[in-house]
Design a protein around this motif. Structure first.
Motif, PDB file in Angstrom:
ATOM      1  N   LEU A   1     -56.379  92.530  29.664  1.00 19.22           N
ATOM      2  CA  LEU A   1     -55.348  93.103  30.525  1.00 19.22           C
ATOM      3  C   LEU A   1     -54.782  92.047  31.472  1.00 19.22           C
ATOM      4  CD1 LEU A   1     -53.744  95.502  31.584  1.00 19.22           C
ATOM      5  CD2 LEU A   1     -55.691  96.081  33.057  1.00 19.22           C
ATOM      6  N   GLY A   2     -55.673  91.252  32.077  1.00 21.13           N
ATOM      7  CA  GLY A   2     -55.215  90.185  32.960  1.00 21.13           C
ATOM      8  C   GLY A   2     -54.381  89.155  32.217  1.00 21.13           C
ATOM      9  N   LEU A   3     -54.807  88.800  30.994  1.00 18.49           N
ATOM     10  CA  LEU A   3     -54.041  87.847  30.190  1.00 18.49           C
ATOM     11  C   LEU A   3     -52.655  88.402  29.860  1.00 18.49           C
ATOM     12  CD1 LEU A   3     -56.836  86.628  27.738  1.00 18.49           C
ATOM     13  CD2 LEU A   3     -55.674  85.241  29.462  1.00 18.49           C
ATOM     14  N   SER A   4     -52.596  89.695  29.542  1.00 17.16           N
ATOM     15  CA  SER A   4     -51.303  90.311  29.218  1.00 17.16           C
ATOM     16  C   SER A   4     -50.377  90.313  30.427  1.00 17.16           C
ATOM     17  CB  SER A   4     -51.522  91.745  28.717  1.00 17.16           C
ATOM     18  OG  SER A   4     -52.298  91.757  27.540  1.00 17.16           O
ATOM     19  N   LEU A   5     -50.921  90.619  31.609  1.00 20.36           N
ATOM     20  CA  LEU A   5     -50.105  90.608  32.824  1.00 20.36           C
ATOM     21  C   LEU A   5     -49.590  89.201  33.123  1.00 20.36           C
ATOM     22  CD1 LEU A   5     -52.101  92.976  35.221  1.00 20.36           C
ATOM     23  CD2 LEU A   5     -49.885  93.404  34.169  1.00 20.36           C
ATOM     24  N   ASP A   6     -50.455  88.217  32.976  1.00 19.34           N
ATOM     25  CA  ASP A   6     -50.048  86.842  33.243  1.00 19.34           C
ATOM     26  C   ASP A   6     -48.978  86.392  32.254  1.00 19.34           C
ATOM     27  OD1 ASP A   6     -50.554  84.619  35.016  1.00 19.34           O
ATOM     28  OD2 ASP A   6     -51.331  83.565  33.272  1.00 19.34           O
TER      29      ASP A   6
ATOM     30  N   LEU B   1     -37.260  84.640  30.775  1.00 16.12           N
ATOM     31  CA  LEU B   1     -36.065  85.463  30.556  1.00 16.12           C
ATOM     32  C   LEU B   1     -35.051  85.279  31.679  1.00 16.12           C
ATOM     33  CD1 LEU B   1     -34.596  87.653  28.962  1.00 16.12           C
ATOM     34  CD2 LEU B   1     -35.907  89.363  30.247  1.00 16.12           C
ATOM     35  N   ILE B   2     -35.535  85.283  32.907  1.00 15.62           N
ATOM     36  CA  ILE B   2     -34.631  85.103  34.049  1.00 15.62           C
ATOM     37  C   ILE B   2     -33.997  83.709  34.021  1.00 15.62           C
ATOM     38  CG2 ILE B   2     -34.572  84.892  36.567  1.00 15.62           C
ATOM     39  CD1 ILE B   2     -36.537  87.183  36.711  1.00 15.62           C
TER      40      ILE B   2
ATOM     41  N   VAL C   1     -44.999  85.183  32.867  1.00 14.44           N
ATOM     42  CA  VAL C   1     -44.407  83.975  32.289  1.00 14.44           C
ATOM     43  C   VAL C   1     -43.167  84.326  31.479  1.00 14.44           C
ATOM     44  CG1 VAL C   1     -44.799  82.079  30.668  1.00 14.44           C
ATOM     45  CG2 VAL C   1     -46.606  82.744  32.272  1.00 14.44           C
ATOM     46  N   SER C   2     -43.248  85.398  30.688  1.00 19.05           N
ATOM     47  CA  SER C   2     -42.114  85.807  29.850  1.00 19.05           C
ATOM     48  C   SER C   2     -40.927  86.235  30.706  1.00 19.05           C
ATOM     49  CB  SER C   2     -42.539  86.953  28.924  1.00 19.05           C
ATOM     50  OG  SER C   2     -43.579  86.547  28.059  1.00 19.05           O
TER      51      SER C   2
ATOM     52  N   LEU D   1     -41.893  86.924  41.080  1.00 17.88           N
ATOM     53  CA  LEU D   1     -42.440  86.536  39.778  1.00 17.88           C
ATOM     54  C   LEU D   1     -43.342  85.310  39.861  1.00 17.88           C
ATOM     55  CD1 LEU D   1     -39.308  87.101  37.507  1.00 17.88           C
ATOM     56  CD2 LEU D   1     -41.201  88.655  38.013  1.00 17.88           C
ATOM     57  N   THR D   2     -43.666  84.900  41.085  1.00 20.10           N
ATOM     58  CA  THR D   2     -44.603  83.783  41.238  1.00 20.10           C
ATOM     59  C   THR D   2     -46.048  84.261  41.221  1.00 20.10           C
ATOM     60  OG1 THR D   2     -44.553  83.958  43.654  1.00 20.10           O
ATOM     61  CG2 THR D   2     -42.910  82.516  42.599  1.00 20.10           C
TER      62      THR D   2
END
Length: 211
Positions: free
Chosen positions: A152-157, A166-167, A161-162, A139-140
């Motif tokens: 799309l890139g913003l959503s993936l980034d 959560l973890i 982060v989310s 997740l890094t």
């Protein structure tokens, strides 16, 4: 033969018959010296030359038409073939196949469109690799945005982060549960120790009473 009856004007063209054969004559008058030049030709020769000229014109016209049709065919083909390739590539990308190989090297608008398709496929392939990295537990991973409008890139980034948040919350909850379990275990040990002490006390009291 008396041609003067046909040459009353300064210039002209006339038809006459000589020794039973049809002929044509053409003349012109020169102002200097007032003399005329006359040329004659047999009608058969005249129409033969006209037919030959007509045939030559028709032949040249057919050749020009054939060359034009061939040129138009290759011109249309040079436009439709790349468009068909791009259509096929867009269908493959829509199916999830991002292996797009740009074979269109022209520098016109179609070539620019093909290079845009190539860049789009490269960006989607890059984001696919980022998703694979995330799915493998890393997740890094961070997404390099293609532009400020790369939604799309913003959503993936943002998804990365989310997931990290959560973890982190899950880990915190696990720590809290472990801490609570430790406290419960300590309390249970205390209760058990107290119960043992009470049992010992009762045994001593019972022994004293019997004496």
């Amino acid at each position: 033969y008396d041609f003067y009856k046909y040459m009353e004007k300064d210039q002209g063209f006339f038809e006459y018959e000589f020794q039973g054969v049809q002929k044509y004559g053409s003349y012109i008058t020169f102002e200097e010296g007032d003399w005329k030049i006359l040329t004659t030709i047999y009608a058969e020769e005249f129409f033969g030359a006209a037919k030959q000229a007509r045939n030559n014109i028709l032949l040249i016209g057919l050749l020009i038409l054939a060359v034009s049709m061939i040129s138009v065919y290759y011109l249309v083909k040079s436009v439709t073939d790349p468009i068909n390739k791009l259509t096929e590539a867009s269908n493959e990308i829509a199916k999830g196949n991002l292996k797009f190989e740009n074979t269109i090297k022209s520098r016109d608008e179609i070539g620019q469109l093909a290079r845009s398709f190539e860049r789009m496929a490269d960006e989607l392939t890059y984001k696919e690799k980022v998703l694979q990295t995330i799915s493998n537990g890393d997740l890094t991973a961070r997404v390099k945005l293609a532009s400020e409008d790369d939604t799309l890139g913003l959503s993936l980034d943002q998804m990365t982060v989310s997931l990290n948040d959560l973890i982190s919350q899950v880990n915190t909850a696990v720590d809290q549960v472990n801490a609570g379990a430790g406290q419960v275990s300590s309390a249970s040990q205390s209760l058990s120790s107290g119960a043992s002490e009470q049992a010992s006390s009762l045994e001593e009291i019972g022994s004293s009473s019997m004496k």
